[in-house]
Design a protein around this motif. Structure first.
Motif, PDB file in Angstrom:
ATOM      1  N   MET A  16       0.746  -1.127   0.060  1.00 48.41           N
ATOM      2  CA  MET A  16      -0.186   0.049  -0.008  1.00 48.41           C
ATOM      3  C   MET A  16       0.956   1.302  -0.021  1.00 48.41           C
ATOM      4  O   MET A  16       2.117   1.310   0.858  1.00 48.41           O
ATOM      5  N   ASP A  17       0.651   2.159  -0.680  1.00 43.47           N
ATOM      6  CA  ASP A  17       1.302   3.512  -0.769  1.00 43.47           C
ATOM      7  C   ASP A  17       1.100   4.319   0.271  1.00 43.47           C
ATOM      8  O   ASP A  17       0.236   4.104   1.126  1.00 43.47           O
ATOM      9  N   ASP A  18       2.226   5.083   0.455  1.00 44.55           N
ATOM     10  CA  ASP A  18       2.116   5.882   1.708  1.00 44.55           C
ATOM     11  C   ASP A  18       1.031   6.935   1.928  1.00 44.55           C
ATOM     12  O   ASP A  18       0.548   7.074   3.305  1.00 44.55           O
ATOM     13  N   ASP A  19       0.588   7.624   1.007  1.00 43.61           N
ATOM     14  CA  ASP A  19      -0.685   8.295   1.260  1.00 43.61           C
ATOM     15  C   ASP A  19      -1.890   7.506   1.688  1.00 43.61           C
ATOM     16  O   ASP A  19      -2.552   8.049   2.423  1.00 43.61           O
ATOM     17  N   SER A  20      -2.004   6.316   0.976  1.00 41.81           N
ATOM     18  CA  SER A  20      -3.104   5.664   1.359  1.00 41.81           C
ATOM     19  C   SER A  20      -3.282   5.168   2.803  1.00 41.81           C
ATOM     20  O   SER A  20      -4.062   5.206   3.437  1.00 41.81           O
ATOM     21  N   SER A  62      -1.677   6.603   5.015  1.00 42.24           N
ATOM     22  CA  SER A  62      -1.939   7.600   6.121  1.00 42.24           C
ATOM     23  C   SER A  62      -3.386   7.941   6.094  1.00 42.24           C
ATOM     24  O   SER A  62      -3.904   8.184   7.053  1.00 42.24           O
ATOM     25  N   TRP A  63      -4.148   7.828   5.029  1.00 39.15           N
ATOM     26  CA  TRP A  63      -5.432   8.275   5.127  1.00 39.15           C
ATOM     27  C   TRP A  63      -6.145   6.950   5.958  1.00 39.15           C
ATOM     28  O   TRP A  63      -6.905   7.437   6.910  1.00 39.15           O
ATOM     29  N   LEU A  64      -5.735   5.758   5.884  1.00 35.53           N
ATOM     30  CA  LEU A  64      -6.422   4.859   6.700  1.00 35.53           C
ATOM     31  C   LEU A  64      -5.998   4.928   8.076  1.00 35.53           C
ATOM     32  O   LEU A  64      -6.932   4.952   8.821  1.00 35.53           O
ATOM     33  N   GLY A  91      -5.708  -1.848  -0.532  1.00 33.83           N
ATOM     34  CA  GLY A  91      -4.502  -1.135  -1.017  1.00 33.83           C
ATOM     35  C   GLY A  91      -4.077  -1.480  -2.409  1.00 33.83           C
ATOM     36  O   GLY A  91      -2.969  -1.176  -3.071  1.00 33.83           O
ATOM     37  N   GLU A  92      -5.151  -2.161  -3.100  1.00 33.51           N
ATOM     38  CA  GLU A  92      -4.775  -2.380  -4.520  1.00 33.51           C
ATOM     39  C   GLU A  92      -5.072  -1.253  -5.483  1.00 33.51           C
ATOM     40  O   GLU A  92      -4.518  -1.308  -6.757  1.00 33.51           O
ATOM     41  N   SER A  93      -5.460  -0.231  -5.079  1.00 36.29           N
ATOM     42  CA  SER A  93      -5.542   1.137  -5.655  1.00 36.29           C
ATOM     43  C   SER A  93      -5.049   2.183  -4.653  1.00 36.29           C
ATOM     44  O   SER A  93      -5.024   1.963  -3.576  1.00 36.29           O
ATOM     45  N   ARG A  94      -5.040   3.542  -5.364  1.00 38.21           N
ATOM     46  CA  ARG A  94      -4.818   4.536  -4.360  1.00 38.21           C
ATOM     47  C   ARG A  94      -5.939   4.698  -3.627  1.00 38.21           C
ATOM     48  O   ARG A  94      -7.159   4.331  -3.798  1.00 38.21           O
ATOM     49  N   PHE A  95      -5.894   5.218  -2.207  1.00 38.77           N
ATOM     50  CA  PHE A  95      -7.002   5.407  -1.393  1.00 38.77           C
ATOM     51  C   PHE A  95      -8.046   6.451  -1.995  1.00 38.77           C
ATOM     52  O   PHE A  95      -9.309   6.112  -1.956  1.00 38.77           O
ATOM     53  N   GLY A 104      -7.749  19.198  -0.227  1.00 34.41           N
ATOM     54  CA  GLY A 104      -8.298  17.715   0.321  1.00 34.41           C
ATOM     55  C   GLY A 104      -7.829  16.518  -0.109  1.00 34.41           C
ATOM     56  O   GLY A 104      -8.231  15.789   0.431  1.00 34.41           O
ATOM     57  N   THR A 105      -6.925  16.506  -1.245  1.00 36.23           N
ATOM     58  CA  THR A 105      -6.548  15.062  -1.557  1.00 36.23           C
ATOM     59  C   THR A 105      -5.272  15.125  -0.752  1.00 36.23           C
ATOM     60  O   THR A 105      -4.882  13.771  -0.973  1.00 36.23           O
ATOM     61  N   THR A 106      -4.789  15.743   0.040  1.00 33.72           N
ATOM     62  CA  THR A 106      -3.607  15.562   0.744  1.00 33.72           C
ATOM     63  C   THR A 106      -3.969  14.712   1.932  1.00 33.72           C
ATOM     64  O   THR A 106      -4.791  15.306   2.734  1.00 33.72           O
ATOM     65  N   PRO A 107      -3.437  13.771   2.082  1.00 30.86           N
ATOM     66  CA  PRO A 107      -3.718  12.789   3.230  1.00 30.86           C
ATOM     67  C   PRO A 107      -3.341  13.348   4.547  1.00 30.86           C
ATOM     68  O   PRO A 107      -2.372  14.335   4.747  1.00 30.86           O
TER      69      PRO A 107
END
Lengths: 217, 90
Positions: free
Chosen positions: A1-5, A7-9, A76-80, B79-82
């Motif tokens: 899973m990428d870092d941004d995703s 972080s969202w999770l 995490g199969e795609s970007r969040f 908003g897209t910035t985590p």
């Protein structure tokens, strides 16, 4: 899973101010996406102005609730953000399907058989006349379908009513509507083949199943 | 018996690889990201690709999703910035 995703999770699964901030950020993102998608599809659906704004807000709200309830299913199969956008896009489709029936000209019982070839790519009006026998044969084949198959085939294929509109009308998933029409197509082809209108064997063994890799739910 | 016109093939097309709307929509985000990355999603999801070629509603959903992914305004929006990562996370 990428870092941004990740972080969202992490933020959305957390507690306190970080979670609330993440939820607010996510809702803002879903609303922007909803507005973009609503305005992209609005003209074709004959919806404009404030009604599109309402539709986008409702889609963002519903997408948010649905997404948060399925957070554990994100693998995490795609970007969040792509995963999140999908909820909005499908909410917009569903809401446009419901909105379809508000148009005064829409009726399920107007069968538009004469325009069937044209609706499906036959550009030459002469083709319609040339294929009247075939259209009549398809009509006879449709009479052999179950009532539900007949209703859904005529609505979606003959009259061009969107699957999401029939889904809203029938209270069934788009997949269930599609599967019923899929079965109807097979039965009509078998009828036409058996009665000499189409070449080939009247095979009924092309059934989508888990064994063939095709799965319907 | 003359050859069947194209329109009859279109209205009666049934490909057994077709996964249907529900499964196609469930994997639409993965499919869209593969498209955006320049990969060939049909190779990984042949049944979804078959369905998207046959179903206008699902193809339209994919077009919408792809447009959102490629939307520069959305991509650069705050908003897209985590959310800020917790300290210690990488």
């Amino acid at each position: 899973m990428d870092d941004d995703s990740s972080s969202w999770l992490s933020a959305l699964r957390g507690k306190g101010t970080r979670c609330r901030a993440a939820q607010a950020q996510l809702h803002e993102l879903l609303l922007k996406a909803g507005l973009t998608e609503a305005y992209r599809r609005g003209p074709a659906a004959h919806i404009t102005g404030p009604e599109l704004d309402d539709l986008a807000h409702q889609a963002a709200d519903d997408a948010m609730v649905s997404l948060l309830g399925k957070l554990d299913s994100f693998r995490g199969e795609s970007r969040f953000t792509t995963w999140a956008y999908r909820f909005v896009v499908l909410e917009i489709s569903s809401k446009l399907g419901r909105h379809f029936w508000r148009r005064p000209t829409v009726a399920l019982d107007n069968e538009d058989w004469d325009r069937l070839p044209e609706r499906h790519g036959a550009c030459d009006p002469l083709a319609t006349a040339q294929h009247q026998d075939l259209i009549a044969a398809v009509q006879r084949a449709v009479e052999t379908l179950t009532e539900r198959q007949r209703l859904l085939f005529v609505a979606t294929v003959v009259n061009g009513i969107p699957i999401d509109a029939m889904s809203a009308r029938c209270g069934a998933t788009p997949g269930a509507i599609y599967k019923t029409v899929f079965d109807a197509r097979r039965k009509i082809r078998a009828y036409l083949t058996t009665n000499g209108y189409l070449e080939g064997e009247a095979r009924m063994d092309r059934v989508p199943s888990a064994q063939t890799g095709a799965q319907f739910t | 018996m003359s050859e069947a016109p194209d329109w009859i093939d279109r209205i009666l097309a049934t490909d057994p690889r077709d996964v249907g709307c529900d499964e196609a929509r469930a994997s639409l985000h993965v499919y869209a990201d593969l498209v955006a990355a320049g990969a060939d999603p049909a190779e990984r999801y042949p049944g979804v690709a078959t369905h998207l070629a046959a179903c206008d509603a699902c193809a339209e959903a994919l077009r919408g999703l792809s447009a959102l992914i490629g939307d520069e305004a959305l991509r650069t929006a705050q908003g897209t910035t985590p959310p800020e990562r917790e300290s210690g996370r990488t």
